[in-house]
Design a protein around this motif. Structure first.
Motif, short mmCIF file in Angstrom:
data_model
loop_
_atom_site.label_atom_id
_atom_site.label_comp_id
_atom_site.label_asym_id
_atom_site.label_seq_id
_atom_site.Cartn_x
_atom_site.Cartn_y
_atom_site.Cartn_z
N PRO A 18 27.08 56.69 82.60
CA PRO A 18 28.06 57.80 82.54
C PRO A 18 29.50 57.29 82.56
O PRO A 18 29.79 56.21 83.10
CB PRO A 18 27.75 58.60 83.80
N GLN A 19 30.41 58.09 82.01
CA GLN A 19 31.83 57.72 81.99
C GLN A 19 32.34 57.39 83.38
O GLN A 19 33.07 56.41 83.57
CB GLN A 19 32.68 58.86 81.41
N LYS A 20 31.98 58.21 84.35
CA LYS A 20 32.45 58.00 85.72
C LYS A 20 32.10 56.59 86.19
O LYS A 20 32.95 55.89 86.75
CB LYS A 20 31.83 59.03 86.65
N ASP A 21 30.88 56.17 85.95
CA ASP A 21 30.45 54.85 86.40
C ASP A 21 31.18 53.73 85.66
O ASP A 21 31.56 52.72 86.25
CB ASP A 21 28.94 54.70 86.23
N ARG A 22 31.40 53.92 84.36
CA ARG A 22 32.14 52.92 83.59
C ARG A 22 33.57 52.80 84.09
O ARG A 22 34.11 51.69 84.22
CB ARG A 22 32.13 53.26 82.09
N ILE A 23 34.20 53.94 84.38
CA ILE A 23 35.58 53.95 84.86
C ILE A 23 35.67 53.30 86.24
O ILE A 23 36.56 52.47 86.48
CB ILE A 23 36.14 55.39 84.89
N LEU A 24 34.77 53.66 87.13
CA LEU A 24 34.78 53.06 88.48
C LEU A 24 34.58 51.55 88.40
O LEU A 24 35.27 50.79 89.08
CB LEU A 24 33.72 53.70 89.36
#
Length: 79
Positions: A2-8
């Motif tokens: 997910p985007q959230k995980d990639r960003i984090l």
């Protein structure tokens, strides 16, 4: 992932992220993702930084970084 995980992961690895960097992760609405993460309790700090635009003018953009308490947030989520 997910985007959230990639960003984090990007912020953990590089210290901060801007919209330009987020585009390479497939995220075109970084401020919306930051809003969502803050709503989940992830401490995010916004710094306004100055950059040169393509025409040479100075522009101010948001740079996001993980705040104090992020490690505690991760520890609580992995319990």
């Amino acid at each position: 992932m997910p985007q959230k995980d990639r960003i984090l992961k990007y912020m953990e690895d590089h210290g901060s992220i801007t919209q330009r960097e987020a585009i390479y992760l497939g995220c075109y609405r970084l401020s919306a993702r930051m809003f969502d993460m803050r709503a989940e309790g992830i401490p995010i700090i916004t710094d306004m930084i100055e950059v040169k635009s393509t025409d040479g003018a100075t522009a101010r953009i948001a740079s996001y970084r993980l705040g104090e308490g992020y490690k505690q947030y991760v520890a609580e989520k992995t319990k």
